[in-house]
Write an enzyme that holds these catalytic residues in place. Structure first.
Site, PDB file in Angstrom:
ATOM      1  N   PRO A  88      -3.929 -15.306   3.098  1.00 39.60           N
ATOM      2  CA  PRO A  88      -3.699 -14.798   1.899  1.00 39.60           C
ATOM      3  C   PRO A  88      -5.230 -14.577   1.175  1.00 39.60           C
ATOM      4  O   PRO A  88      -5.325 -14.136   0.001  1.00 39.60           O
ATOM      5  CB  PRO A  88      -2.974 -15.900   1.132  1.00 39.60           C
ATOM      6  CG  PRO A  88      -2.777 -16.817   2.050  1.00 39.60           C
ATOM      7  CD  PRO A  88      -3.192 -16.303   3.415  1.00 39.60           C
ATOM      8  N   GLU A 115      -1.658 -24.247   7.524  1.00 36.63           N
ATOM      9  CA  GLU A 115      -2.436 -24.392   6.362  1.00 36.63           C
ATOM     10  C   GLU A 115      -3.822 -23.230   6.838  1.00 36.63           C
ATOM     11  O   GLU A 115      -4.645 -23.419   6.033  1.00 36.63           O
ATOM     12  CB  GLU A 115      -3.005 -25.754   6.290  1.00 36.63           C
ATOM     13  CG  GLU A 115      -1.961 -26.899   5.580  1.00 36.63           C
ATOM     14  CD  GLU A 115      -1.429 -26.316   4.146  1.00 36.63           C
ATOM     15  OE1 GLU A 115      -2.652 -26.118   3.266  1.00 36.63           O
ATOM     16  OE2 GLU A 115      -0.479 -26.008   4.162  1.00 36.63           O
ATOM     17  N   ARG A 153       2.560   5.325  10.548  1.00 38.82           N
ATOM     18  CA  ARG A 153       3.061   6.519  10.043  1.00 38.82           C
ATOM     19  C   ARG A 153       2.046   7.397   9.467  1.00 38.82           C
ATOM     20  O   ARG A 153       2.184   8.644   9.201  1.00 38.82           O
ATOM     21  CB  ARG A 153       4.041   6.327   8.715  1.00 38.82           C
ATOM     22  CG  ARG A 153       3.294   5.488   7.612  1.00 38.82           C
ATOM     23  CD  ARG A 153       4.210   5.219   6.477  1.00 38.82           C
ATOM     24  NE  ARG A 153       4.833   6.129   5.684  1.00 38.82           N
ATOM     25  CZ  ARG A 153       4.221   6.954   4.764  1.00 38.82           C
ATOM     26  NH1 ARG A 153       2.888   6.505   4.713  1.00 38.82           N
ATOM     27  NH2 ARG A 153       4.734   8.088   4.256  1.00 38.82           N
TER      28      ARG A 153
HETATM   29  N1  ADE Z   1      -0.089 -14.867   5.255  1.00 39.34           N
HETATM   30  C1  ADE Z   1       0.211 -15.701   4.111  1.00 39.34           C
HETATM   31  N2  ADE Z   1       0.288 -15.046   3.090  1.00 39.34           N
HETATM   32  C2  ADE Z   1      -0.274 -13.975   3.271  1.00 39.34           C
HETATM   33  C3  ADE Z   1      -0.942 -12.692   2.791  1.00 39.34           C
HETATM   34  N3  ADE Z   1      -0.589 -12.570   1.445  1.00 39.34           N
HETATM   35  N4  ADE Z   1      -1.119 -11.707   3.317  1.00 39.34           N
HETATM   36  C4  ADE Z   1      -1.290 -11.861   4.614  1.00 39.34           C
HETATM   37  N5  ADE Z   1      -1.222 -12.955   5.408  1.00 39.34           N
HETATM   38  C5  ADE Z   1      -0.639 -13.781   4.817  1.00 39.34           C
END
Ligand code: ADE
Length: 252
Positions: A88, A115, A153
């Site tokens: 994230p 984590e 794709r």
């Molecule tokens: N792992 C956890 N959340 C994620 C996200 N938003 N994008 C990519 N990998 C992730």
């Protein structure tokens, strides 16, 4: 294109790889997807892939050695590759990033869990961290599958119709226009007249103005990138949309 996916949940990918266009692309040899079980590269007899964080705190951190051993094993064949960690905190994944990555011969996707991943692995092995959006998943597996799907794709010969991907939402900074099919009337609602007219110019005009209206409503930020030909500008001016686009692009 070769995808190698490093995961502690190899079964996760079974079903999504067996459906629709992805299944067909695999069958036709347009893509190759190798699921790598990180646990098989763990060095200790308990096959540990995670451990407690130095400095304390919640949760577990993915150990660097199994991930490194897995990549060292994969790349020993000398082919070019790019390593991407799904996280994230990575760079935002967009259609443009998908297009750039579709030109690579081989992508190694590392699915983080817990984590996070030991930073020393990331520093030494990872070319790019990618996030699929501003929300937190339980792990990178879904994100990796989204990348496999959206990149596949775009590969030559994967979609049936040669221009399906070039007309995509996002491909020119506009959301895609609405679509209609039979029946001509559904619960009292008809199909926009322009689409039934058989007049190509009218259909193009309807679709472009629909796209621009939708983009203005849902994603005005995209319009900063949109380019229009002089014929398109004329159509948009007739519909009173050109000023709205210019207002957005001039907004501070
Ligand atoms: N792992 C956890 N959340 C994620 C996200 N938003 N994008 C990519 N990998 C992730």
């Amino acid at each position: 294109m070769i995808f190698d996916i490093l995961t502690i949940f190899p079964d996760f990918f079974e079903s999504p790889l067996q459906e629709g266009i992805i299944r067909r692309a695999l069958g036709a040899g347009k893509i190759d997807v190798n699921i790598r079980n990180i646990r098989e590269y763990a060095l200790d007899r308990h096959k540990m892939t995670d451990d407690r964080p130095f400095g304390g705190g919640e949760g577990m951190v993915m150990k660097p050695e199994p991930l490194a051993a897995c990549i060292d094993d994969i790349v020993s064949d000398g082919r070019a590759y790019k390593v991407i960690a799904l996280s994230p905190r990575g760079k935002q994944y967009t259609q443009q990033v998908a297009q750039q990555l579709a030109a690579e011969p081989r992508l190694i996707l590392v699915c983080g869990r817990y984590e996070g991943i030991d930073q020393r692995f990331t520093d030494r092995y990872v070319d790019q961290e990618i996030s699929i959006g501003d929300y937190v998943l339980t792990g990178g597996e879904l994100a990796a599958m989204i990348m496999v799907d959206s990149i596949t794709r775009l590969l030559p010969g994967v979609l049936g119709c040669c221009d399906s991907a070039t007309n995509d939402t996002f491909s020119r900074g506009l959301l895609k226009h609405s679509q209609y099919t039979r029946p001509r009337e559904f619960q009292g609602q008809t199909v926009p007249q322009a689409l039934l007219s058989g007049n190509h110019a009218a259909i193009e005009q309807f679709r472009l103005t629909e796209s621009v209206r939708l983009t203005l409503k849902h994603r005005p930020d995209l319009l900063a990138e949109a380019q229009f030909s002089s014929a398109e500008k004329k159509m948009l001016r007739q519909e009173g949309l050109l000023d709205a686009i210019q207002d957005i692009n001039q907004a501070p």
